[in-house]
Design a protein around this motif. Structure first.
Motif, short mmCIF file in Angstrom:
data_model
loop_
_atom_site.label_atom_id
_atom_site.label_comp_id
_atom_site.label_asym_id
_atom_site.label_seq_id
_atom_site.Cartn_x
_atom_site.Cartn_y
_atom_site.Cartn_z
N LEU A 226 38.08 31.02 28.53
CA LEU A 226 37.30 31.04 29.89
C LEU A 226 37.88 32.05 30.95
N VAL A 227 39.39 31.95 30.98
CA VAL A 227 40.01 32.78 31.70
C VAL A 227 39.85 34.19 31.60
N ARG A 228 39.77 34.89 30.33
CA ARG A 228 39.44 36.19 30.06
C ARG A 228 37.94 36.60 30.76
N GLU A 229 37.13 35.42 30.90
CA GLU A 229 35.59 35.81 31.28
C GLU A 229 35.61 35.91 32.81
N VAL A 230 36.68 35.44 33.57
CA VAL A 230 36.67 35.36 35.08
C VAL A 230 36.50 36.87 35.47
N PRO A 231 35.51 37.10 36.26
CA PRO A 231 35.19 38.47 36.83
C PRO A 231 35.90 38.86 37.81
N ILE A 232 36.39 40.34 37.83
CA ILE A 232 37.25 40.96 38.79
C ILE A 232 36.46 41.99 39.19
N ALA A 233 36.29 42.24 40.53
CA ALA A 233 35.59 43.57 41.08
C ALA A 233 36.28 44.66 40.58
N ASP A 234 35.48 45.77 40.63
CA ASP A 234 36.12 47.03 40.19
C ASP A 234 37.38 47.67 41.04
N ASP A 235 37.06 47.30 42.51
CA ASP A 235 37.98 47.75 43.54
C ASP A 235 39.31 46.97 43.42
N ILE A 236 39.15 45.97 43.25
CA ILE A 236 40.47 44.94 43.23
C ILE A 236 41.20 45.22 41.89
N ARG A 237 40.36 45.47 40.77
CA ARG A 237 41.18 45.85 39.55
C ARG A 237 41.73 47.22 39.59
N ASP A 238 41.10 48.54 40.34
CA ASP A 238 41.61 49.65 40.51
C ASP A 238 42.97 49.42 41.29
N ARG A 239 42.82 48.68 42.25
CA ARG A 239 44.04 48.70 43.14
C ARG A 239 45.30 48.03 42.46
#
Length: 323
Positions: A226-239
């Motif tokens: 489940l943890v791997r499916e938690v979404p992360i916004a593109d801008d937060i990932r890029d930061r």
């Protein structure tokens, strides 16, 4: 309902699994006073299927916390006391001759690494050759002996400790091994109130408080999925990626972190969000986990170190600059 233990819905909905993690905190809290941030980071490692390096002065409860955590999550626990004369076979196991029915055969006798949670106590007291015996186990989840490969239990975690002030008779961990630790967790001394509660807990009672088993191995595997499916916004990932890349260009840092650190930071952020009952990763998750993810993956420049800059100082400066 699927019988596959890795099916995220094999044991109920997400909220139920998150509630069980809260119960894990309560059970560990029966033996460990304070250290909530340390426990959270250990749980992040378990949810990410990663290893942890714990650094603190002696007597702060590292072994007790790890043992209590393994009991609360129904995991087999083993402890390896590292010493300079420890051999690789003392960790992985060795072949022995066993007699049966008048015949002899070689049988692989498994070492203490064959457990779900392996506490490698004072890992930097072992020789580099013995430290290297853990490399394959930590990365590949297997052990090779006498030409045969033996799978390790699933899940499998190495939680290693080291003492930062006593360096006599120690062997520094090579970069290849430190990079295999998802987090480097630093334990500090407890507050006065916490220390008083610790003294009362262990001097007034007649027995060590029992820890109830509240999470099964199957449930932990479901949580990891489940943890791997938690979404992360593109801008937060890029930061997050930008923060890791900034360690390679900072004048205060001689050697920066690799792309493995970027993956670790994003995944750890997902685990923290899951632990806190949220459905997405926030920048707070990334910022909170940047020090334990990066502090063992960078080398502060000699000039900056002479001026008193620590790895955590350099990370904090880069994080603030990226806001």
């Amino acid at each position: 309902m699927s019988d596959d233990p890795r099916d995220p819905h094999a044991d109920g909905d997400i909220e139920r699994l998150q509630e069980r993690l809260g119960r894990v905190r309560e059970e560990v809290g029966k033996r460990i006073v304070g250290q909530e941030a340390v426990l959270e980071q250990l749980l992040v490692c378990l949810l990410c299927d990663g290893n942890a390096l714990l650094e603190s002065n002696p007597g702060l409860g590292k072994t007790s916390m790890i043992r209590a955590l393994s009991e609360a999550i129904d995991l087999d626990f083993s402890r390896i006391q590292n010493t300079p004369d420890l051999m690789p076979s003392d960790i992985t196991g060795t072949e022995i001759i066993r007699e049966s029915g008048g015949s002899r055969e070689f049988v692989f006798e498994r070492g203490p690494v064959f457990a779900n949670v392996v506490l490698a106590d004072e890992i930097n007291r072992a020789t580099p050759k013995t430290q290297a015996a853990l490399l394959e186990a930590m990365q590949e989840k297997q052990v090779t002996a006498a030409g045969e490969t033996h799978a390790l239990p699933d899940p499998f975690f190495v939680l290693a400790t080291q003492n930062p002030i006593d360096q006599e008779g120690t062997y520094p961990l090579p970069e290849a091994q430190t990079d295999r630790f998802l987090l480097k967790i630093v334990l500090d001394y407890p507050s006065y109130d916490d220390e008083r509660r610790i003294v009362d807990l262990y001097t007034e009672g007649t027995a060590v408080p029992a820890v109830e088993r509240v999470v099964s191995r199957e449930q932990l595997l479901a949580m990891q999925s489940l943890v791997r499916e938690v979404p992360i916004a593109d801008d937060i990932r890029d930061r997050a990626i930008g923060l890791v890349r900034a360690t390679r260009d900072s004048p205060d840092i001689e050697y920066g972190a690799s792309p493995r650190a970027s993956m670790a930071l994003v995944l750890a952020g997902k685990a923290r969000a899951f632990l806190r009952g949220r459905s997405h990763v926030s920048w707070e998750d990334v910022e909170a986990l940047a020090p334990p993810v990066l502090r063992h993956r960078i080398l502060v420049d000699f000039r900056a170190e002479r001026e008193g800059t620590t790895p955590d100082d350099a990370i904090a400066a880069l994080s603030a600059a990226g806001e």
